[in-house]
Enzyme design. Structure first.
Site, short mmCIF file in Angstrom:
data_model
loop_
_atom_site.label_atom_id
_atom_site.label_comp_id
_atom_site.label_asym_id
_atom_site.label_seq_id
_atom_site.Cartn_x
_atom_site.Cartn_y
_atom_site.Cartn_z
N ASP A 1 -54.76 11.65 47.50
CA ASP A 1 -54.06 11.19 46.11
C ASP A 1 -52.89 10.62 46.30
O ASP A 1 -52.28 9.75 45.68
CB ASP A 1 -54.31 12.14 44.96
CG ASP A 1 -55.49 12.64 44.69
OD1 ASP A 1 -56.44 11.68 44.91
OD2 ASP A 1 -55.75 13.43 43.74
N GLY A 2 -52.03 11.25 47.19
CA GLY A 2 -50.61 10.70 47.61
C GLY A 2 -50.59 9.39 47.89
O GLY A 2 -49.73 8.54 47.48
N ASN B 1 -48.57 9.19 37.46
CA ASN B 1 -48.65 10.76 37.11
C ASN B 1 -47.83 11.46 36.31
O ASN B 1 -47.89 11.50 35.07
CB ASN B 1 -48.65 11.59 38.29
CG ASN B 1 -50.16 11.89 38.85
OD1 ASN B 1 -51.09 11.65 38.14
ND2 ASN B 1 -50.04 12.95 40.02
N ASP B 2 -46.41 11.07 36.65
CA ASP B 2 -45.55 11.80 35.81
C ASP B 2 -44.08 11.53 36.19
O ASP B 2 -43.77 11.05 37.18
CB ASP B 2 -45.69 13.34 35.74
CG ASP B 2 -45.75 13.89 37.51
OD1 ASP B 2 -45.06 13.56 38.09
OD2 ASP B 2 -46.68 14.78 37.53
N ASP C 1 -36.23 25.47 34.33
CA ASP C 1 -36.04 24.92 35.54
C ASP C 1 -36.22 23.18 35.39
O ASP C 1 -36.10 22.53 36.24
CB ASP C 1 -37.33 25.26 36.45
CG ASP C 1 -37.00 26.79 36.91
OD1 ASP C 1 -35.92 27.26 36.62
OD2 ASP C 1 -37.88 27.26 37.83
N THR D 1 -53.48 16.75 35.31
CA THR D 1 -54.02 17.59 36.14
C THR D 1 -53.41 18.18 37.29
O THR D 1 -53.86 18.56 38.33
CB THR D 1 -55.31 17.16 36.43
OG1 THR D 1 -55.33 15.92 36.99
CG2 THR D 1 -56.31 17.03 35.00
N TYR E 1 -48.99 18.29 38.46
CA TYR E 1 -47.69 19.36 38.30
C TYR E 1 -47.80 19.97 36.86
O TYR E 1 -47.54 21.11 36.73
CB TYR E 1 -46.48 18.62 38.73
CG TYR E 1 -45.32 19.54 38.81
CD1 TYR E 1 -45.39 21.01 38.82
CD2 TYR E 1 -44.04 19.02 38.91
CE1 TYR E 1 -44.02 21.67 38.93
CE2 TYR E 1 -42.82 19.82 39.02
CZ TYR E 1 -42.97 21.04 39.04
OH TYR E 1 -41.89 21.95 39.26
N SER E 2 -48.06 19.03 35.93
CA SER E 2 -48.01 19.43 34.60
C SER E 2 -49.06 20.76 34.11
O SER E 2 -48.73 21.61 33.53
CB SER E 2 -48.32 18.45 33.52
OG SER E 2 -48.48 18.72 32.11
N SER F 1 -50.02 22.72 36.44
CA SER F 1 -49.50 23.99 37.14
C SER F 1 -48.39 24.85 36.29
O SER F 1 -48.11 25.92 36.52
CB SER F 1 -48.96 23.76 38.67
OG SER F 1 -49.92 23.09 39.48
#
Length: 371
Positions: free
Chosen positions: A171-172, A244-245, A274, A285, A287-288, A290
């Site tokens: 995905d990266g 993504n974000d 943080d 689905t 980092y958000s 997590s």
């Protein structure tokens, strides 16, 4: 000749314009012949439909009013010396389909496909059904010999003539190329050779499915993207686009940071923790999730705001309309390092008076599906 209210404007690469005017049951094309020559109508239609997901046989039925297919088509140049009937629009579209050469850009991640075995197999499968393929490096300055014996071409010139980008990696790799693909209005199809493959369409052991690209009858899904910018003393010092974000978080030394969040100039929330994540539905689905954020349907049009390890136990997440512009300001952080990341890109250091703005981009990521 006056333009009617039904005029459609086609924008070609390098700012050349083609105008199409519907008047009295006739479609006129006005062009710069020096640039388009004999293939004017084919090029015009190709450019028009490249930006739309209906780029396959039968495409005109859905894109245009059905009775347009029976209209006669003429070509007129700027000085009026060339006025030729080209047949009906349906005939011209059939000509376009029969003469269009599909070019696929193959972008393998050499760290994932060592020896280029999967890439070579994909090329052979695509060429066996008549497609042209070009291998490009998705990253700058690849290591010598990273692509084996495969000829590798610069990516930017090839994107101008490509019809689809195929990535081999995780995905990266898709995230890394999403901005380029969106700016060129190109769909992407990912082949997963990494760990999790939320964005990839195929696993590497299912390469035979690439033959399903023949005929261009596959659906293309559009995913929302974010435009992210940083203002410093009233001047824009950073801009980026993400699938993504956008993440604002503390630096390598753990410490609490204070952020003020506004929506369209109205105060929304204060965060002490943080950091914060502003995610698209696609990024919900990642980092958000997590950090305790919600899962959002990928094709939805929303922004999810999720704090990272907030000290306010009652603060969870916000789901916001994409019509809003979010503003993030740093408060009471002194010299503590704070960084901005967009789709895991290189960290951008933020100063105490910086203003980060996040909004929905007018560009979208197009993902091709074969299943």
């Amino acid at each position: 000749m006056r333009r009617s209210s039904k005029m459609i404007t086609f924008t070609w690469i390098k700012t050349d314009l083609i105008y199409s005017m519907v008047k009295g049951g006739t479609i006129y094309f006005l062009s710069r012949p020096r640039r388009f020559g004999k293939s004017l109508l084919v090029s015009t239609l190709k450019n028009y439909f490249l930006g739309r997901k209906e780029l396959f046989k039968g495409l005109a039925i859905d894109v245009l009013e059905k009775d347009w297919l029976t209209y006669p088509v003429f070509h007129i140049d700027f000085n009026g010396s060339d006025f030729q009937e080209k047949g009906t629009l349906e005939k011209v579209i059939e000509e376009y389909i029969s003469t269009w050469e599909v070019a696929y850009g193959i972008l393998p991640n050499p760290d994932r496909d060592r020896g280029m075995k999967a890439t070579t197999t994909a090329i052979q499968l695509l060429q066996s059904v008549g497609f042209k393929t070009v291998v490009c490096s998705p990253f700058r300055d690849p290591k010598a010999g990273a692509f084996g014996n495969l000829p590798v071409k610069p990516i930017l010139p090839e994107l101008k003539t490509a019809s689809l980008i195929i990535t081999l990696g995780g995905d990266g790799t898709i995230l890394h190329l999403a901005k380029l693909a969106a700016l060129h209005k190109l769909p992407m199809l990912g082949i997963n050779m990494g760990g999790l493959g939320f964005l990839a369409e195929l696993e590497v052991n299912a390469l035979e499915a690439l033959k399903g690209l023949q005929g261009w009858t596959f659906p293309i899904e559009e995913r929302m993207m974010l435009d992210v910018s940083v203002l410093r003393d009233g001047k824009q010092v950073y801009t980026n686009m993400g699938l993504n974000d956008a993440v604002i978080r503390e630096g390598p030394i753990s410490h609490v940071i204070h952020l003020k969040i506004s929506s369209d100039g109205r105060h929304l929330a204060d965060i002490a923790g943080d950091g914060v994540i502003i995610a698209t539905p696609t990024g919900s689905t990642a980092y958000s999730l997590s950090a305790g954020g919600p899962v959002v349907e990928p094709v939805a049009q929303t922004m999810a705001l999720t704090p990272i390890c907030t000290h306010n136990m009652r603060f969870s997440s916000y789901i916001l309309s994409p019509e809003h512009t979010l503003t993030v300001e740093l408060e009471r952080n002194g010299r503590k390092p704070v960084f901005l990341f967009v789709d895991e890109s290189r960290a951008f250091p933020l100063y105490s008076n910086d203003i980060v703005q996040i909004r929905r981009s007018r560009h979208v990521t197009r993902l091709a599906h074969l299943s």
